[in-house]
Design a protein around this motif. Structure first.
Motif, short mmCIF file in Angstrom:
data_model
loop_
_atom_site.label_atom_id
_atom_site.label_comp_id
_atom_site.label_asym_id
_atom_site.label_seq_id
_atom_site.Cartn_x
_atom_site.Cartn_y
_atom_site.Cartn_z
N ALA A 32 -18.18 5.30 3.10
CA ALA A 32 -17.04 5.75 2.29
C ALA A 32 -15.78 5.00 2.70
N TRP A 33 -14.95 4.69 1.71
CA TRP A 33 -13.68 4.00 1.93
C TRP A 33 -12.56 4.96 1.52
N PRO A 34 -11.96 5.67 2.46
CA PRO A 34 -10.95 6.67 2.11
C PRO A 34 -9.71 6.04 1.47
N GLU A 35 -9.07 6.81 0.63
CA GLU A 35 -7.85 6.37 -0.04
C GLU A 35 -6.69 6.34 0.96
N TYR A 36 -5.85 5.31 0.85
CA TYR A 36 -4.65 5.18 1.68
C TYR A 36 -3.53 6.04 1.08
N THR A 37 -2.82 6.75 1.94
CA THR A 37 -1.59 7.43 1.53
C THR A 37 -0.56 7.23 2.65
N PRO A 38 0.73 7.33 2.34
CA PRO A 38 1.73 7.21 3.40
C PRO A 38 1.54 8.22 4.53
N HIS A 39 0.95 9.39 4.22
CA HIS A 39 0.73 10.41 5.25
C HIS A 39 -0.60 10.22 5.97
N ASN A 40 -1.49 9.44 5.39
CA ASN A 40 -2.77 9.14 6.03
C ASN A 40 -3.07 7.66 5.81
N ALA A 69 0.83 -1.21 0.00
CA ALA A 69 0.00 0.00 0.00
C ALA A 69 0.86 1.25 0.00
N GLU A 70 1.89 1.24 0.82
CA GLU A 70 2.77 2.41 0.92
C GLU A 70 3.51 2.67 -0.39
N LYS A 71 4.10 1.62 -0.98
CA LYS A 71 4.91 1.79 -2.18
C LYS A 71 4.06 2.16 -3.39
N HIS A 72 2.92 1.51 -3.55
CA HIS A 72 2.08 1.81 -4.70
C HIS A 72 1.49 3.21 -4.59
N SER A 73 1.11 3.61 -3.38
CA SER A 73 0.60 4.96 -3.19
C SER A 73 1.68 5.99 -3.48
N ALA A 74 2.89 5.75 -2.99
CA ALA A 74 4.00 6.68 -3.22
C ALA A 74 4.34 6.78 -4.70
#
Length: 574
Positions: A527-535, A431-436
């Motif tokens: 709602a399903w919020p988007e994952y980001t490294p900062h959130n 999740a972290e790498k793909h989001s980044a």
């Protein structure tokens, strides 16, 4: 497998059927014929138990590649041969060669329709609520699990998902074990045939799915365990680019299974077992192509017992996989396609725990046995001078200070340690790498345990594969003829409706909670919020889905930061 349809949708379904078969007899409607690029195929009609007036047009065993036999064994797949007349697609085809004994101990409430095995197994199955070519419905392409050494695309149907969510579902077989992944590390056997089969299945979908009412420009891969592992590789391979548009990795990414960096010794070990020469890789491969698949499976099991890990897995072949996955991962050289990744909350709760710990599993565990398992996991991460430090770090992180000597507490540490190292930490890292890298990412933890496991201990949560019962819509299928009757509760059905909707919404719109373009009676979802490294938000899938932030953050820090840093430090000292 789901909810009641409104009159308008029923009229639409009937009108689509009439458009396809104006003037057809009742027998023709029950056995609809579709054109593919290789020939015509006759299917049949299946129904979800709660949607008796909504047909799901089902086609089994359509070849998507040439039979990988003789000189085509252990080579990349070739396109399927054309056929004359109308092919019978009303019965399941044979499964790819595997050890069927692996299914005997499973308590999953599914019964295989047959146990026929053949190397002529590269076939595809399609479930569609319409055959109107202008329907352009989203396509969900399922990649089955089974550790890359077992499994099949048709261990259960997907009528519920297709009927409830107006999507086309496609499943298929791919080569497994030695026949799917043996590699010599050179041109004589580059490996990754099972993954290349999956690419060929995507090509078939691109070229044929419009005839089944699907949109070739809206293909979402989804799969569990080794299926998720496979899909994560397609995000890394240039050969898969453009053949899929979104992906869902359930309980597995490539880190879940070992990546083979030196495949030749394993290939030679199997050749020795099969009494084949190993003087040259060319001669060795010529010999291996003469053995029966029964001989290959038997000797592969010998190797599995000796190595205690699946010996035949993906490797760098210079074409499908051009660099080590971690190098691609770290530099963000990966697909930017929308991505759902997640796990169940007790991946090692029962089925996998029992497989690893043995028949006494469930009654507690000694500290000595647990420590041995921890050392084994630590060794898989690092073989250098910091092995003891890594082992101690794992033991310290999972130690139960309140019950340090309680065998059941120690056993729970075992389940959490294995589950986090194999599934949770890799999922969060993905999740972290793909989001980044710029992809839209959605992370989840499935917390729902289906009601149909009466013999599973109460302390076991949502186990490995539990999610597939819900995603496929199993609560809305005809009950299987099992030794013990299976009955799904209303809660099971509610969760199944919700999970099917999340997956189908994602396939349609890229947002799991956005039902735009979906069925009018689809569940309204949080709602399903988007994952980001900062959130680092994630969805907790349950009877009532909720969100949280930082999935097992302290444990993830151990696996994704502390242990890698100890490994790097040791290598720098050498």
């Amino acid at each position: 497998m789901e909810a009641g349809r409104k009159l308008g949708l029923l009229i639409l379904a009937v009108s689509q059927a009439l458009l396809c078969w104006t003037g057809a007899t009742a027998q023709q409607i029950d056995s609809p014929v579709v054109n593919t690029v290789n020939g015509q195929v006759r299917g049949t009609i299946k129904l979800a138990t709660d949607l008796p007036k909504k047909p799901v047009y089902t086609y089994y065993a359509i070849p998507y590649a040439a039979p990988p036999v003789g000189e085509l064994r252990l080579r990349p797949p070739e396109p399927a041969f054309p056929w004359g007349g109308v092919r019978d697609g009303t019965k399941l085809g044979p499964f790819c060669p595997q050890d069927m004994a692996l299914f005997e101990s499973s308590d999953i409430p599914i019964k295989l329709e047959h146990e026929d095995l053949s190397e002529d197994c590269l076939t595809i199955n399609v479930y569609s609520p319409t055959l109107a070519e202008d329907a352009v419905l989203p396509v969900l392409l399922y990649v089955h699990g089974g550790g890359l050494m077992a499994g099949m695309g048709s261990h259960h149907g997907f009528e519920g998902l297709a009927a409830h969510q107006d999507v086309v579902v496609v499943t298929f077989n791919y080569r497994l074990g030695m026949l799917g992944f043996l590699s010599t590390g050179d041109a004589h056997a580059p490996g990754n045939y099972g993954l290349l089969d999956q690419v060929q299945a995507m090509v078939w979908v691109r070229d044929n799915i419009r005839s089944f009412g699907g949109d070739p420009n809206k293909v979402t891969l989804f799969g569990e365990s080794a299926g998720g592992v496979s899909i994560s590789y397609h995000y890394l391979s240039p050969m898969s680019k453009g053949l899929f548009h979104r992906g869902i990795c359930q309980s597995g990414i490539w880190q879940t299974m070992p990546f083979q960096t030196d495949p030749l010794p394993v290939a030679k070990s199997l050749a020795d077992e099969l009494e084949c020469t190993t003087k040259t890789t060319e001669a060795m491969m010529a010999c291996l192509r003469t053995k029966t698949f029964e001989e290959i499976i038997a000797k592969s099991n010998v190797l599995l017992e000796r190595l205690q890990v699946e010996p035949f897995v993906p490797t760098m072949d210079g074409k499908y996989m051009k660099a080590h996955p971690m190098d691609l991962f770290e530099r963000g050289d990966i697909s930017k396609a929308d991505y759902i990744v997640g796990v169940n909350n007790h991946e090692f709760g029962w089925m996998l725990g029992l497989a690893v710990a043995g028949e006494n599993y469930g009654s507690g565990m000694s500290q000595e046995d647990y420590s041995a398992f921890v050392q084994m996991v630590a060794y898989g991460k690092h073989q250098g001078p910091n092995l003891e430090k890594i082992t101690e770090a794992i033991l310290a992180e999972y130690r139960d200070a309140d019950k340090p000597d309680d065998p059941m507490a120690i056993q729970n540490q075992f389940t959490q340690m294995f589950g986090d190292s194999m599934f949770v930490a890799p999922a969060v890292l993905a999740a972290e790498k793909h989001s980044a890298a710029g992809a839209r990412v959605f992370l989840y933890e499935n917390q729902y345990r289906p009601s149909v496991f009466p013999h599973r201990p109460e302390w076991a949560g949502s186990d490995h594969f539990d999610d597939m019962l819900m995603v496929s819509g199993l609560p809305f299928m005809e009950p299987y003829d099992l030794p013990e009757p299976v009955s799904y509760t209303e809660a099971d059905k509610t969760v199944s409706r919700e999970m099917m909707a999340y997956w189908a919404n994602f396939a349609r719109t890229g947002d799991p909670a956005d039902s735009t373009g979906g069925p009018a009676d689809s569940p309204s979802l949080p709602a399903w919020p988007e994952y980001t490294p900062h959130n680092p938000v994630y969805m907790k899938l349950d009877l009532v889905p909720t969100t949280d932030v930082g999935l097992k953050s302290q444990k993830i820090k151990l696996w994704n930061e502390i242990i890698p840093s100890l490994d790097i430090a040791a290598k720098d000292e050498l």
